[in-house]
Design a protein around this motif. Structure first.
Motif, PDB file in Angstrom:
ATOM      1  N   TYR A 130       0.639  -1.144   0.074  1.00  0.00           N
ATOM      2  CA  TYR A 130      -0.029   0.123   0.201  1.00  0.00           C
ATOM      3  C   TYR A 130       0.871   1.296   0.164  1.00  0.00           C
ATOM      4  CZ  TYR A 130      -3.644  -3.239   1.629  1.00  0.00           C
ATOM      5  OH  TYR A 130      -4.427  -4.349   1.720  1.00  0.00           O
ATOM      6  N   ILE A 131       0.380   2.249  -0.836  1.00  0.00           N
ATOM      7  CA  ILE A 131       1.243   3.544  -1.049  1.00  0.00           C
ATOM      8  C   ILE A 131       0.175   4.622  -0.249  1.00  0.00           C
ATOM      9  CG2 ILE A 131       2.329   5.436  -2.219  1.00  0.00           C
ATOM     10  CD1 ILE A 131       2.909   2.989  -4.492  1.00  0.00           C
ATOM     11  N   ILE A 132       0.807   5.102   1.088  1.00  0.00           N
ATOM     12  CA  ILE A 132      -0.141   6.005   1.650  1.00  0.00           C
ATOM     13  C   ILE A 132       0.154   7.359   2.251  1.00  0.00           C
ATOM     14  CG2 ILE A 132      -1.395   5.895   3.995  1.00  0.00           C
ATOM     15  CD1 ILE A 132      -0.859   2.901   4.341  1.00  0.00           C
ATOM     16  N   ASN A 133      -0.605   8.352   2.032  1.00  0.00           N
ATOM     17  CA  ASN A 133      -0.153   9.631   1.929  1.00  0.00           C
ATOM     18  C   ASN A 133      -0.152  10.098   3.343  1.00  0.00           C
ATOM     19  OD1 ASN A 133      -1.271  12.691   1.987  1.00  0.00           O
ATOM     20  ND2 ASN A 133       0.264  12.245   0.173  1.00  0.00           N
ATOM     21  N   ARG A 134       0.838  10.773   3.672  1.00  0.00           N
ATOM     22  CA  ARG A 134       0.992  11.270   5.072  1.00  0.00           C
ATOM     23  C   ARG A 134       0.000  12.202   5.570  1.00  0.00           C
ATOM     24  NH1 ARG A 134       6.430  13.750   8.247  1.00  0.00           N
ATOM     25  NH2 ARG A 134       5.615  13.834  10.202  1.00  0.00           N
ATOM     26  N   GLU A 135      -0.137  13.092   4.732  1.00  0.00           N
ATOM     27  CA  GLU A 135      -1.120  14.284   5.247  1.00  0.00           C
ATOM     28  C   GLU A 135      -2.448  13.916   5.371  1.00  0.00           C
ATOM     29  OE1 GLU A 135      -2.583  18.106   5.968  1.00  0.00           O
ATOM     30  OE2 GLU A 135      -0.536  17.398   5.944  1.00  0.00           O
ATOM     31  N   PHE A 136      -3.044  13.184   4.398  1.00  0.00           N
ATOM     32  CA  PHE A 136      -4.509  12.893   4.359  1.00  0.00           C
ATOM     33  C   PHE A 136      -4.810  11.319   4.981  1.00  0.00           C
ATOM     34  CE2 PHE A 136      -4.091  16.175   1.174  1.00  0.00           C
ATOM     35  CZ  PHE A 136      -4.843  17.032   1.873  1.00  0.00           C
ATOM     36  N   ASP A 137      -3.759  10.486   5.016  1.00  0.00           N
ATOM     37  CA  ASP A 137      -4.006   8.979   5.491  1.00  0.00           C
ATOM     38  C   ASP A 137      -4.651   8.435   4.127  1.00  0.00           C
ATOM     39  OD1 ASP A 137      -2.983   7.197   7.189  1.00  0.00           O
ATOM     40  OD2 ASP A 137      -4.751   7.225   8.429  1.00  0.00           O
ATOM     41  N   LYS A 138      -4.659   8.707   3.088  1.00  0.00           N
ATOM     42  CA  LYS A 138      -5.204   8.058   1.834  1.00  0.00           C
ATOM     43  C   LYS A 138      -4.399   7.215   1.090  1.00  0.00           C
ATOM     44  CE  LYS A 138      -8.965  10.440   2.976  1.00  0.00           C
ATOM     45  NZ  LYS A 138      -9.468  11.585   1.906  1.00  0.00           N
ATOM     46  N   LEU A 139      -4.912   6.110   0.551  1.00  0.00           N
ATOM     47  CA  LEU A 139      -4.285   5.141  -0.326  1.00  0.00           C
ATOM     48  C   LEU A 139      -4.190   5.478  -1.681  1.00  0.00           C
ATOM     49  CD1 LEU A 139      -5.848   1.948   1.261  1.00  0.00           C
ATOM     50  CD2 LEU A 139      -3.659   2.597   1.973  1.00  0.00           C
ATOM     51  N   LEU A 140      -3.113   5.546  -2.455  1.00  0.00           N
ATOM     52  CA  LEU A 140      -2.923   5.711  -3.707  1.00  0.00           C
ATOM     53  C   LEU A 140      -3.542   4.927  -4.646  1.00  0.00           C
ATOM     54  CD1 LEU A 140      -1.509   7.715  -5.554  1.00  0.00           C
ATOM     55  CD2 LEU A 140       0.310   6.226  -5.925  1.00  0.00           C
ATOM     56  N   LYS A 141      -4.483   5.390  -5.538  1.00  0.00           N
ATOM     57  CA  LYS A 141      -5.107   4.422  -6.506  1.00  0.00           C
ATOM     58  C   LYS A 141      -5.365   5.019  -7.715  1.00  0.00           C
ATOM     59  CE  LYS A 141      -9.803   6.461  -6.086  1.00  0.00           C
ATOM     60  NZ  LYS A 141     -11.240   5.909  -5.599  1.00  0.00           N
ATOM     61  N   PHE A 142      -5.665   4.369  -8.677  1.00  0.00           N
ATOM     62  CA  PHE A 142      -6.133   4.845  -9.951  1.00  0.00           C
ATOM     63  C   PHE A 142      -7.758   4.863 -10.215  1.00  0.00           C
ATOM     64  CE2 PHE A 142      -2.000   3.229 -11.657  1.00  0.00           C
ATOM     65  CZ  PHE A 142      -1.332   4.388 -11.593  1.00  0.00           C
ATOM     66  N   GLY A 143      -8.282   6.077 -10.958  1.00  0.00           N
ATOM     67  CA  GLY A 143      -9.760   5.923 -11.259  1.00  0.00           C
ATOM     68  C   GLY A 143     -10.055   4.791 -12.164  1.00  0.00           C
ATOM     69  N   GLN A 144     -11.069   4.429 -12.226  1.00  0.00           N
ATOM     70  CA  GLN A 144     -11.497   3.271 -13.155  1.00  0.00           C
ATOM     71  C   GLN A 144     -11.785   3.805 -14.567  1.00  0.00           C
ATOM     72  OE1 GLN A 144     -11.541  -0.319 -12.160  1.00  0.00           O
ATOM     73  NE2 GLN A 144     -10.108   1.151 -11.206  1.00  0.00           N
ATOM     74  N   GLY A 160      -6.024   9.942  -4.207  1.00  0.00           N
ATOM     75  CA  GLY A 160      -5.753   9.396  -2.904  1.00  0.00           C
ATOM     76  C   GLY A 160      -7.400   8.808  -2.439  1.00  0.00           C
ATOM     77  N   HIS A 161      -7.565   7.615  -2.523  1.00  0.00           N
ATOM     78  CA  HIS A 161      -8.968   7.196  -2.227  1.00  0.00           C
ATOM     79  C   HIS A 161      -9.535   7.761  -1.016  1.00  0.00           C
ATOM     80  CE1 HIS A 161     -12.285   4.567  -2.644  1.00  0.00           C
ATOM     81  NE2 HIS A 161     -12.100   3.845  -1.511  1.00  0.00           N
ATOM     82  N   SER A 162     -10.887   7.891  -0.906  1.00  0.00           N
ATOM     83  CA  SER A 162     -11.911   8.765   0.052  1.00  0.00           C
ATOM     84  C   SER A 162     -11.654   7.865   1.456  1.00  0.00           C
ATOM     85  CB  SER A 162     -13.133   9.122  -0.584  1.00  0.00           C
ATOM     86  OG  SER A 162     -13.535   7.433  -0.630  1.00  0.00           O
ATOM     87  N   THR A 163     -11.497   6.839   1.424  1.00  0.00           N
ATOM     88  CA  THR A 163     -11.219   6.185   2.607  1.00  0.00           C
ATOM     89  C   THR A 163     -10.094   5.491   2.723  1.00  0.00           C
ATOM     90  OG1 THR A 163     -12.552   4.299   2.121  1.00  0.00           O
ATOM     91  CG2 THR A 163     -13.797   6.163   3.134  1.00  0.00           C
ATOM     92  N   ASP A 213      -9.159   2.358   2.734  1.00  0.00           N
ATOM     93  CA  ASP A 213      -9.621   0.831   2.842  1.00  0.00           C
ATOM     94  C   ASP A 213      -8.400  -0.348   2.422  1.00  0.00           C
ATOM     95  OD1 ASP A 213     -11.158  -1.413   2.111  1.00  0.00           O
ATOM     96  OD2 ASP A 213     -12.036  -0.512   0.430  1.00  0.00           O
ATOM     97  N   PHE A 214      -8.090  -0.958   3.372  1.00  0.00           N
ATOM     98  CA  PHE A 214      -6.964  -1.920   3.142  1.00  0.00           C
ATOM     99  C   PHE A 214      -7.441  -3.357   2.162  1.00  0.00           C
ATOM    100  CE2 PHE A 214      -5.166   0.450   6.546  1.00  0.00           C
ATOM    101  CZ  PHE A 214      -3.989   0.851   6.049  1.00  0.00           C
ATOM    102  N   ASN A 215      -7.866  -2.924   1.157  1.00  0.00           N
ATOM    103  CA  ASN A 215      -8.254  -4.092   0.309  1.00  0.00           C
ATOM    104  C   ASN A 215      -7.385  -4.178  -0.902  1.00  0.00           C
ATOM    105  OD1 ASN A 215      -9.420  -5.797  -1.801  1.00  0.00           O
ATOM    106  ND2 ASN A 215     -11.317  -4.873  -1.413  1.00  0.00           N
ATOM    107  N   PRO A 216      -6.555  -5.381  -0.648  1.00  0.00           N
ATOM    108  CA  PRO A 216      -5.365  -5.251  -1.662  1.00  0.00           C
ATOM    109  C   PRO A 216      -5.658  -5.761  -2.998  1.00  0.00           C
ATOM    110  CG  PRO A 216      -5.612  -7.463  -0.087  1.00  0.00           C
ATOM    111  CD  PRO A 216      -6.481  -6.230   0.372  1.00  0.00           C
ATOM    112  N   ASP A 217      -6.944  -6.327  -3.254  1.00  0.00           N
ATOM    113  CA  ASP A 217      -7.207  -6.234  -4.680  1.00  0.00           C
ATOM    114  C   ASP A 217      -7.376  -5.026  -5.291  1.00  0.00           C
ATOM    115  OD1 ASP A 217      -7.351  -9.264  -4.932  1.00  0.00           O
ATOM    116  OD2 ASP A 217      -9.123  -9.386  -3.736  1.00  0.00           O
ATOM    117  N   LYS A 218      -7.727  -4.062  -4.542  1.00  0.00           N
ATOM    118  CA  LYS A 218      -8.188  -2.817  -5.084  1.00  0.00           C
ATOM    119  C   LYS A 218      -7.188  -1.838  -5.163  1.00  0.00           C
ATOM    120  CE  LYS A 218     -13.219  -3.108  -4.387  1.00  0.00           C
ATOM    121  NZ  LYS A 218     -14.230  -2.248  -3.716  1.00  0.00           N
ATOM    122  N   PHE A 219      -6.422  -1.796  -4.028  1.00  0.00           N
ATOM    123  CA  PHE A 219      -5.386  -0.773  -3.553  1.00  0.00           C
ATOM    124  C   PHE A 219      -4.059  -1.071  -3.509  1.00  0.00           C
ATOM    125  CE2 PHE A 219      -9.850   0.358  -1.774  1.00  0.00           C
ATOM    126  CZ  PHE A 219      -9.786   1.372  -2.933  1.00  0.00           C
TER     127      PHE A 219
END
Length: 301
Positions: free
Chosen positions: A257-271, A283-286, A288-294
């Motif tokens: 997981y790649i997590i932003n320090r300021e917002f504590d959000k996981l890096l992702k790509f839009g669909q 940076g994902h809205s929540t 969410d530690f889902n390895p298949d997604k994030f």
């Protein structure tokens, strides 16, 4: 047990009897089957306990089995790391390596991977900046050596199979959008340097594409989904430019997981695909530690 391993562990005992084996273990020798006590580990990434080996019921002139000694040495190093006692962890690592115990160091690293402990990156960095940097190059996997100046990586999202890159288009404020490229074979544009940023005993990374003196960040504002758009910018002075990397084992794969320090959000790509077939990074809205997604693959070059 192979003779080589027996000799190795006997050497470890001789070299580091005082610094590796604690007094309780040497005073109370037990059978290999006895695993009763629980060692306390750090709560930085999660709250958990790890069983440690206790030895009793043998006479004072007997020696513990080599497998027990090996596990006890492993636990000693592990406990130093998760308690963030990095000075002790470095000294312990030096002692183990000097006695030929690279395999014990490797087992501790794999254990931290299995538990999803981001502290494994802190440990690698602390050993690297000590007088024992040579041990990192010989015993540590490349993926936790990404702080080194000559180690570069591709960051490929598991769900999408897209590699992290950036737009050629410059925004009005001079930033460029971070994007996902379906072409993960391209040599330029998807390779990143991860620059270590240590604050106290906490390690974060600034992520810089090789061809640009710019750094990955999350924007301040959120969209209608609550996501923060990701950019690269010339500035690198905020917590929005700092990232934590956390390992996760999933279906036999080592992911991160790649997590932003300021917002504590996981890096992702839009669909949806935009910008000439690329996907926008967010940076994902929540959290969410889902390895298949994030989760991400870190492919060291």
């Amino acid at each position: 047990m192979e003779l080589k391993e027996v000799v190795l562990l006997m050497c470890v005992l001789a070299v580091s009897a005082n610094s590796i084996l604690n007094k309780e273990a040497t005073d109370n020798i037990a059978a290999v089957e006895t695993v009763n006590s629980t060692s306390i580990i750090s709560t930085v990434d999660s709250v958990s306990t790890e069983p440690t080996v206790t030895l009793d019921n043998t006479t004072s002139n007997q020696s513990p089995s080599m497998s027990v000694v090996s596990k006890q040495l492993e636990n000693k190093l592990y406990n130093f790391i998760v308690a963030r006692k990095f000075d002790e962890a470095v000294e312990n690592t030096i002692s183990l390596y000097g006695a030929g115990g690279c395999n014990i160091i490797e087992r501790v690293i794999e254990r931290l991977f299995d538990e999803g402990q981001s502290i494994v990156f802190d440990y690698s960095y602390k050993v690297s900046i000590s007088r024992a940097a040579y041990i990192v190059s010989r015993c540590f996997p490349a993926v936790i050596r990404i702080h080194e100046s000559l180690v570069f990586a591709k960051l490929i999202n598991k769900r999408d199979g897209y590699a992290l890159t950036y737009s050629n288009r410059v925004e009005s404020d001079g930033d460029r959008r971070a994007l996902g490229d379906h072409n993960t074979k391209t040599r330029m544009g998807i390779e990143w340097s991860l620059v270590a940023h240590s604050s106290g005993d906490r390690l974060h990374y600034k992520m810089r594409p090789l061809r640009m003196a710019m750094f990955l960040k999350l924007g301040n504002s959120t969209d209608e989904d609550g996501d923060h758009t990701a950019y690269i910018s010339h500035d690198d002075s905020t917590n929005r430019h700092l990232w934590t990397i956390q390992p996760v084992r999933h279906n036999g794969e080592l992911l991160f997981y790649i997590i932003n320090r300021e917002f504590d959000k996981l890096l992702k790509f839009g669909q949806s695909t935009e910008h000439d077939g690329y996907r926008i990074a967010y940076g994902h809205s929540t959290k969410d530690f889902n390895p298949d997604k994030f989760s991400w693959y870190i492919k060291v070059m």
